[in-house]
Design an enzyme around this catalytic site. Structure first.
Site, PDB file in Angstrom:
ATOM      1  N   LYS A  32       0.863  -1.189   0.000  1.00 50.24           N
ATOM      2  CA  LYS A  32       0.000   0.000   0.000  1.00 50.24           C
ATOM      3  C   LYS A  32       0.900   1.241   0.000  1.00 50.24           C
ATOM      4  CE  LYS A  32      -4.402   0.997   2.286  1.00 50.24           C
ATOM      5  NZ  LYS A  32      -5.135   0.814   3.538  1.00 50.24           N
TER       6      LYS A  32
HETATM    7  O1  G3P Z   1      -7.970   1.725   5.307  1.00 50.55           O
HETATM    8  C1  G3P Z   1      -8.284   2.955   4.752  1.00 50.55           C
HETATM    9  C2  G3P Z   1      -9.671   3.468   5.037  1.00 50.55           C
HETATM   10  O2  G3P Z   1     -10.597   2.456   4.867  1.00 50.55           O
HETATM   11  C3  G3P Z   1      -9.811   4.242   6.307  1.00 50.55           C
HETATM   12  O3  G3P Z   1     -11.111   4.358   6.746  1.00 50.55           O
HETATM   13  O4  G3P Z   1     -12.769   4.874   8.515  1.00 50.55           O
HETATM   14  O5  G3P Z   1     -10.371   5.587   8.801  1.00 50.55           O
HETATM   15  O6  G3P Z   1     -11.835   6.714   7.153  1.00 50.55           O
HETATM   16  P1  G3P Z   1     -11.552   5.445   7.861  1.00 50.55           P
END
Ligand code: G3P
Length: 221
Positions: free
Chosen positions: A87
């Protein structure tokens, strides 16, 4: 559509895997920290533990932000297990690193995508996945789903093989809307995946079926 779980929690990954619908896992430094995983040896062991649970597609994020460091870190992560997808953040050196890693046959997931232009650049560089963050766009009053729609159109126009991995999913409805718009993958907390199977008419319908069965069985005695 593929289902990934967005967590570094091993119990939740096992639960999703046991459900039989899991295609992969996405992690990020925040999710690793949430599980208390720090230090290179612990981080490596944790990625390997995740790889032992799932069949493929374990996104492991680089911490470095320069080209040289990102490719070094990315190559080391990819060597851990063939299931690892590296990533890489959507920054200038990240685009270059994606190009390099792709040329070496290493799969990449370009993260922190908030615009169609960023997704286009990542696809040009050969990213296996782009991760647009729906929930975080919604949080600031934008419509994250519009971004999925735009990226789908662009990738289809040019037949880019890069897959749209809808991230920052917050609800079952997000998952359904991503499926309607043709996202290739969603990565979601376990709660939103499990939320898909819930419906009050299913619960009341099942209760009725079982009650009728019991009634008929008792009447036959
Ligand atoms: O893994 C990346 C993404 O899914 C993060 O999500 O909930 O932290 O905005 P969030």
């Amino acid at each position: 559509m593929k289902f990934f779980i967005d967590t570094a929690n091993l119990d939740q990954i096992k639960e999703a895997q046991d459900l039989g619908v899991l295609d992969g896992v996405t992690t990020n430094p925040t999710l690793m920290a949430k599980e208390g995983i720090t230090g290179e040896a612990n981080v490596t062991a944790h990625y390997l533990a995740i790889c032992d649970i799932v069949d493929d597609n374990v996104s492991a994020e680089v911490i470095s932000t320069t080209y040289d460091e990102m490719i070094k870190e990315g190559e080391a992560l990819a060597k851990l297990n063939p299931k690892i997808v590296v990533k890489i953040p959507m920054i200038k050196d990240g685009v270059k690193a994606i190009k390099y890693l792709t040329s070496k046959g290493i799969r990449t997931n370009c993260t922190l995508i908030f615009s169609a232009g960023q997704a286009l650049l990542a696809a040009k560089a050969g990213a296996s996945y782009v991760s647009p963050f729906l929930g975080r766009l919604d949080d600031i009053g934008n419509d994250g789903l519009n971004l999925i729609e735009d990226i789908r159109l662009i990738f289809d126009n040019y037949e880019y093989p890069t897959e749209i991995l809808a991230a920052s999913i917050r609800s079952p409805l997000h998952i359904i809307n991503c499926a309607k718009l043709g996202a290739d993958v969603i990565t979601s907390p376990l709660s939103a995946i499990v939320g898909l199977l819930k419906h009050p008419l299913t619960d009341s319908g099942l209760a009725q079926f079982l009650a009728d069965h019991d009634k008929a069985a008792k009447a036959a005695l």
